[in-house]
Scaffold this active site. Structure first.
Site, PDB file in Angstrom:
ATOM      1  N   ASP A   1     -12.086  -1.229   4.258  1.00 44.49           N
ATOM      2  CA  ASP A   1     -10.982  -0.832   5.129  1.00 44.49           C
ATOM      3  C   ASP A   1     -11.504  -0.113   6.375  1.00 44.49           C
ATOM      4  O   ASP A   1     -11.671  -0.722   7.419  1.00 44.49           O
ATOM      5  CB  ASP A   1     -10.002   0.046   4.332  1.00 44.49           C
TER       6      ASP A   1
ATOM      7  N   GLU B   1       0.871  -1.186   0.000  1.00 44.03           N
ATOM      8  CA  GLU B   1       0.000   0.000   0.000  1.00 44.03           C
ATOM      9  C   GLU B   1       0.905   1.234   0.000  1.00 44.03           C
ATOM     10  O   GLU B   1       1.015   1.938  -0.991  1.00 44.03           O
ATOM     11  CB  GLU B   1      -0.927   0.002   1.214  1.00 44.03           C
TER      12      GLU B   1
END
Length: 327
Positions: free
Chosen positions: A270, A192
């Protein structure tokens, strides 16, 4: 989009509705007003600030009963988006300060709420115990002990979250070894904020079967081919990536290319209220960006259920919900 959905990457505290956190802070007379925007939403500047706001919001969750209420509030939101099964990251760091006895009390409260939600809302929850990377390896070992001691039908996995730029996956190998020996399935945030090598490190040093996010694999097509060949599952959170500035927009997000190159991608939110998203919105925006139809989303949902860490009986119970002819 009303299709049944499977979510594999959801942070329990990060899914707390802002109104829920504000209400709890008022009850406890804890001033965290600085973390909210004028419209009442969470306010943060960048990823580092997001982590600080996240931890400030979590600071009002101080009792097992707070987590019981939180779990019900989060699952109500998920169920409204059509989620049939979800896995949530939970951490003994926030639930009892890594004390095993206290963790059991928090976990009992979460489990009770999950059972109630399954009965009343039709949504199934399982937990992935997760140390916080920037809290360091020593604390992670205590978290791993909590996970190992409570592994079972509800606690099904072990992960690693937090600031990906701090330390390396190898620093947490001891904790992952303990979790693996306890029979827990393994995932790790990588790819990420750090590049493709962070994914390689997690696969090699932690021997995980899923990668949280993992989208920066697209920068190394040899790694993309390896992920596809090995069947490594990516827990992709497009709305999160876009909200945090990793990609400039939905059409620029790499999930479509990863999918077309044979990588097993899944869709999750998320920390949905932080990123102004829901599972339904993720589906709608992906459909709009890439012209994906119900067939693509059903395929991704089946991939997600196959990759879920739950026991076979739970998987078999959920599977019919994903079929086109399910009423």
């Amino acid at each position: 989009m009303t299709l049944p959905k499977i979510e594999l990457h959801l942070h329990l505290e990060g899914a707390a509705p802002p109104a829920f956190i504000r209400g709890l802070s008022r009850e406890k007379k804890i001033d965290i007003s600085g973390i909210f925007a004028p419209d009442g939403s969470y306010a943060f500047r960048d990823f580092a600030h997001f982590l600080k706001v996240y931890e400030a919001a979590t600071s009002v969750l101080t009792r097992p009963e707070d987590y019981h209420r939180l779990t019900l509030a989060v699952l109500e939101q998920s169920a409204a988006s059509g989620v049939a099964y979800t896995e949530a990251f939970v951490s003994p760091d926030f639930c009892g300060g890594r004390d095993l006895g206290a963790w059991r009390e928090y976990l009992h409260a979460i489990t009770e709420a999950a059972t109630e939600a399954e009965r009343t809302m039709g949504i199934t929850l399982r937990a992935i115990v997760t140390p916080i990377r920037h809290f360091g390896p020593a604390r992670a070992k205590e978290v791993a002990l909590c996970a190992a001691e409570t592994a079972g039908p509800f606690v099904v996995g072990f992960g690693l979250a937090g600031d990906e730029t701090v330390l390396t996956p190898k620093d947490f190998a001891w904790s992952f070894d303990m979790a693996r020996e306890a029979g827990l399935r393994l995932t790790c945030h990588a790819g990420e904020w750090c590049g493709p090598d962070s994914i390689r490190d997690a696969l090699r040093d932690l021997r995980v079967e899923r990668i949280g996010h993992g989208v920066r694999a697209i920068e190394d097509l040899a790694l993309v081919d390896e992920l596809a060949e090995r069947g490594v599952v990516l827990e992709v959170c497009p709305g999160s990536n876009i909200a945090l500035g990793l990609y400039p927009g939905w059409r620029r997000h790499p999930i479509r290319e990863l999918f077309h190159r044979g990588v097993k991608v899944t869709i999750s939110t998320d920390d949905p209220p932080f990123f102004h998203t829901t599972m339904a919105r993720e589906y709608d925006r992906l459909a709009e960006a890439f012209d994906w139809d119900d067939g693509v989303f059903r395929q991704i949902a089946r991939t997600s259920l196959d990759a879920a860490f739950c026991d076979p009986d739970t998987r078999a119970r959920i599977a019919p919900l994903l079929e086109p002819d399910h009423a």
